[in-house]
Write a protein that holds these residues in place. Structure first.
Motif, PDB file in Angstrom:
ATOM      1  N   VAL A   1      35.768  -7.126  55.635  1.00 18.83           N
ATOM      2  CA  VAL A   1      36.741  -8.217  55.722  1.00 18.83           C
ATOM      3  C   VAL A   1      38.070  -7.719  56.284  1.00 18.83           C
ATOM      4  O   VAL A   1      38.684  -8.377  57.128  1.00 18.83           O
ATOM      5  CB  VAL A   1      36.930  -8.881  54.340  1.00 18.83           C
ATOM      6  N   LEU A   2      38.528  -6.559  55.835  1.00 11.03           N
ATOM      7  CA  LEU A   2      39.790  -6.010  56.330  1.00 11.03           C
ATOM      8  C   LEU A   2      39.734  -5.730  57.836  1.00 11.03           C
ATOM      9  O   LEU A   2      40.692  -6.012  58.555  1.00 11.03           O
ATOM     10  CB  LEU A   2      40.149  -4.719  55.578  1.00 11.03           C
TER      11      LEU A   2
ATOM     12  N   ILE B   1      37.778  -7.185  60.066  1.00 10.20           N
ATOM     13  CA  ILE B   1      37.721  -8.470  60.777  1.00 10.20           C
ATOM     14  C   ILE B   1      39.090  -9.145  60.736  1.00 10.20           C
ATOM     15  O   ILE B   1      39.576  -9.659  61.749  1.00 10.20           O
ATOM     16  CB  ILE B   1      36.627  -9.382  60.180  1.00 10.20           C
ATOM     17  N   GLU B   2      39.725  -9.142  59.588  1.00 12.66           N
ATOM     18  CA  GLU B   2      41.045  -9.775  59.429  1.00 12.66           C
ATOM     19  C   GLU B   2      42.084  -9.133  60.346  1.00 12.66           C
ATOM     20  O   GLU B   2      42.919  -9.823  60.932  1.00 12.66           O
ATOM     21  CB  GLU B   2      41.498  -9.675  57.971  1.00 12.66           C
ATOM     22  N   GLN B   3      42.029  -7.829  60.496  1.00 14.34           N
ATOM     23  CA  GLN B   3      42.992  -7.131  61.343  1.00 14.34           C
ATOM     24  C   GLN B   3      42.883  -7.592  62.790  1.00 14.34           C
ATOM     25  O   GLN B   3      43.877  -7.718  63.480  1.00 14.34           O
ATOM     26  CB  GLN B   3      42.791  -5.607  61.229  1.00 14.34           C
ATOM     27  N   LEU B   4      41.669  -7.876  63.247  1.00 14.83           N
ATOM     28  CA  LEU B   4      41.468  -8.368  64.619  1.00 14.83           C
ATOM     29  C   LEU B   4      41.822  -9.846  64.750  1.00 14.83           C
ATOM     30  O   LEU B   4      42.116 -10.320  65.835  1.00 14.83           O
ATOM     31  CB  LEU B   4      40.009  -8.183  65.050  1.00 14.83           C
ATOM     32  N   ASN B   5      41.722 -10.551  63.641  1.00 19.95           N
ATOM     33  CA  ASN B   5      42.024 -11.983  63.593  1.00 19.95           C
ATOM     34  C   ASN B   5      41.107 -12.796  64.511  1.00 19.95           C
ATOM     35  O   ASN B   5      41.532 -13.728  65.181  1.00 19.95           O
ATOM     36  CB  ASN B   5      43.494 -12.244  63.927  1.00 19.95           C
ATOM     37  N   LYS B   6      39.843 -12.372  64.566  1.00 17.41           N
ATOM     38  CA  LYS B   6      38.849 -13.126  65.332  1.00 17.41           C
ATOM     39  C   LYS B   6      37.461 -12.756  64.814  1.00 17.41           C
ATOM     40  O   LYS B   6      37.275 -11.690  64.228  1.00 17.41           O
ATOM     41  CB  LYS B   6      38.951 -12.838  66.826  1.00 17.41           C
ATOM     42  N   PRO B   7      36.485 -13.621  65.028  1.00 17.03           N
ATOM     43  CA  PRO B   7      35.118 -13.299  64.591  1.00 17.03           C
ATOM     44  C   PRO B   7      34.583 -12.076  65.341  1.00 17.03           C
ATOM     45  O   PRO B   7      34.929 -11.852  66.503  1.00 17.03           O
ATOM     46  CB  PRO B   7      34.310 -14.546  64.962  1.00 17.03           C
ATOM     47  N   ILE B   8      33.752 -11.324  64.658  1.00 17.08           N
ATOM     48  CA  ILE B   8      33.158 -10.133  65.271  1.00 17.08           C
ATOM     49  C   ILE B   8      31.750  -9.956  64.708  1.00 17.08           C
ATOM     50  O   ILE B   8      31.506 -10.189  63.522  1.00 17.08           O
ATOM     51  CB  ILE B   8      34.032  -8.880  65.029  1.00 17.08           C
ATOM     52  N   SER B   9      30.838  -9.561  65.551  1.00 14.33           N
ATOM     53  CA  SER B   9      29.446  -9.390  65.119  1.00 14.33           C
ATOM     54  C   SER B   9      29.296  -8.077  64.350  1.00 14.33           C
ATOM     55  O   SER B   9      30.109  -7.161  64.489  1.00 14.33           O
ATOM     56  CB  SER B   9      28.515  -9.378  66.334  1.00 14.33           C
ATOM     57  N   ASP B  10      28.240  -8.003  63.559  1.00 14.55           N
ATOM     58  CA  ASP B  10      27.964  -6.771  62.817  1.00 14.55           C
ATOM     59  C   ASP B  10      27.734  -5.596  63.757  1.00 14.55           C
ATOM     60  O   ASP B  10      28.110  -4.470  63.453  1.00 14.55           O
ATOM     61  CB  ASP B  10      26.750  -6.942  61.899  1.00 14.55           C
TER      62      ASP B  10
END
Length: 129
Positions: free
Chosen positions: A77-78, A80-89
């Motif tokens: 979560v951290l 993903i949150e840092q990028l502020n956009k959805p990201i695939s596994d």
């Protein structure tokens, strides 16, 4: 971090080993956790500089769980949150996770070289985190 594994570059691995000794930490995973925290303070995507394609994969291999422990989902979560956009596994592991470790290790190593003192670098870590 294919199949839950992360392989560091030889340069990053050598820095992790040195930082573990200098900071008197019990494990290399402890150093990597601090590095991730430091890297997350920077808003830019770490892959812009620390791209997985440039990793020589000649360092050590770690299980993802060894680094994240019981907090794997929190790290996810951290990041993903840092990028502020959805990201695939598949982007998250290995790309993003390894890039954060590499950037954070270099920040920590450079600061240790500048400060040259255990107490000063520990103060720096606490200030930053």
């Amino acid at each position: 971090m294919t199949n839950g594994r992360l392989t560091t570059s030889i340069d990053i691995e050598q820095k992790i080993i040195e930082l573990q000794k200098l900071l008197k930490l019990p494990t290399k995973a402890s150093v990597m956790r601090i590095a991730i925290g430091l890297s997350l303070k920077i808003k830019e995507d770490p892959r812009n500089v620390y791209n997985e394609k440039n990793n020589d994969h000649a360092g050590a291999t770690y299980q993802r769980g060894t680094i994240t422990g019981d907090y794997d989902e929190l790290y996810r979560v951290l990041l993903i949150e840092q990028l502020n956009k959805p990201i695939s596994d598949s982007e998250l592991y290995p790309e993003l996770f390894n890039s954060h470790i590499s950037r954070g290790i270099n920040i920590l190593y450079d600061e240790y070289q500048l400060k040259g003192n255990y107490d000063k670098i520990v103060d720096y870590i606490f200030e930053m985190l």
